[in-house]
Design a protein around this motif. Structure first.
Motif, PDB file in Angstrom:
ATOM      1  N   ALA A   1      -9.146  -4.986  -1.712  1.00  0.00           N
ATOM      2  CA  ALA A   1      -9.904  -4.755  -3.032  1.00  0.00           C
ATOM      3  C   ALA A   1      -9.068  -5.433  -3.946  1.00  0.00           C
ATOM      4  O   ALA A   1      -7.987  -5.744  -3.823  1.00  0.00           O
ATOM      5  N   GLY A   2      -9.861  -5.810  -4.922  1.00  0.00           N
ATOM      6  CA  GLY A   2      -9.095  -6.248  -6.111  1.00  0.00           C
ATOM      7  C   GLY A   2      -9.213  -7.960  -5.927  1.00  0.00           C
ATOM      8  O   GLY A   2      -8.630  -8.587  -7.143  1.00  0.00           O
TER       9      GLY A   2
ATOM     10  N   VAL B   1      -5.094  -4.144   1.635  1.00  0.00           N
ATOM     11  CA  VAL B   1      -4.241  -5.060   0.654  1.00  0.00           C
ATOM     12  C   VAL B   1      -5.153  -5.067  -0.671  1.00  0.00           C
ATOM     13  O   VAL B   1      -6.206  -5.276  -0.682  1.00  0.00           O
ATOM     14  N   ILE B   2      -4.357  -4.744  -1.612  1.00  0.00           N
ATOM     15  CA  ILE B   2      -4.856  -4.547  -3.025  1.00  0.00           C
ATOM     16  C   ILE B   2      -4.286  -5.507  -3.878  1.00  0.00           C
ATOM     17  O   ILE B   2      -3.104  -5.860  -3.956  1.00  0.00           O
ATOM     18  N   GLY B   3      -5.230  -6.238  -4.555  1.00  0.00           N
ATOM     19  CA  GLY B   3      -4.781  -7.225  -5.428  1.00  0.00           C
ATOM     20  C   GLY B   3      -4.977  -6.671  -6.899  1.00  0.00           C
ATOM     21  O   GLY B   3      -5.675  -5.825  -7.386  1.00  0.00           O
TER      22      GLY B   3
ATOM     23  N   PRO C   1      -4.415  -3.304 -15.883  1.00  0.00           N
ATOM     24  CA  PRO C   1      -4.349  -2.093 -15.488  1.00  0.00           C
ATOM     25  C   PRO C   1      -4.732  -2.051 -13.938  1.00  0.00           C
ATOM     26  O   PRO C   1      -5.555  -2.981 -13.466  1.00  0.00           O
ATOM     27  N   HIS C   2      -4.119  -1.067 -13.225  1.00  0.00           N
ATOM     28  CA  HIS C   2      -4.560  -1.228 -11.806  1.00  0.00           C
ATOM     29  C   HIS C   2      -5.936  -0.679 -11.253  1.00  0.00           C
ATOM     30  O   HIS C   2      -6.588  -0.121 -12.102  1.00  0.00           O
TER      31      HIS C   2
ATOM     32  N   TRP D   1      -5.892   5.723  -5.588  1.00  0.00           N
ATOM     33  CA  TRP D   1      -6.397   6.547  -4.504  1.00  0.00           C
ATOM     34  C   TRP D   1      -5.444   6.271  -3.408  1.00  0.00           C
ATOM     35  O   TRP D   1      -5.104   7.598  -2.547  1.00  0.00           O
ATOM     36  N   LEU D   2      -4.788   5.315  -3.093  1.00  0.00           N
ATOM     37  CA  LEU D   2      -3.985   5.125  -2.076  1.00  0.00           C
ATOM     38  C   LEU D   2      -2.654   5.766  -2.248  1.00  0.00           C
ATOM     39  O   LEU D   2      -1.935   6.310  -1.574  1.00  0.00           O
TER      40      LEU D   2
END
Length: 128
Positions: free
Chosen positions: A27-28, A88-90, A96-97, A103-104
């Motif tokens: 995501a991201g 994997v979060i970008g 802001p996140h 959520w994680l």
């Protein structure tokens, strides 16, 4: 961003050498191709923020913008249903996140295992 994502892909491969393939969600960002791994064995997918499987997609499908209706519980259920082992979060430094980060972070199913300025890797907890 691309070099950092390459480093993450290499780290994932090296730390999971004895695992033939992983189910990875992202995501991201919309360039997940390095996450498929050296042998292209990993399943890589985006999970829709509203938890709708039909709006989720794998890395070989055309990009679609994220859902604007967020449903944390439905999204978490989709993570479980899809047997996601790694996320994997970008992020964009100074911005802001995205919702998936929170959520994680607030879910004991995953733990943060790798952090860079633009990406975080969350792995299924050994407790699960």
């Amino acid at each position: 961003h691309d070099s950092q994502l390459g480093e993450i892909a290499q780290w994932i491969t090296e730390t999971n050498q004895d695992v033939p393939s992983l189910n990875i969600a992202f995501a991201g960002f919309n360039t997940p191709y390095p996450l498929f791994g050296y042998q292209l064995a990993n399943t890589v997918r985006y999970l829709s923020r509203d938890g709708d499987r039909s709006k989720s997609w794998t890395g070989d499908r055309t990009y679609e913008p994220p859902a604007t209706d967020y449903d944390m519980e439905a999204w978490r259920n989709l993570v479980i249903d899809e047997d996601i082992e790694m996320m994997v979060i970008g992020t964009i430094p100074g911005q802001p996140h995205i919702p998936e980060y929170f959520w994680l972070r607030d879910w004991d199913r995953f733990e943060l295992v790798f952090l860079q300025s633009s990406y975080q890797v969350w792995q299924l907890s050994d407790e699960v």
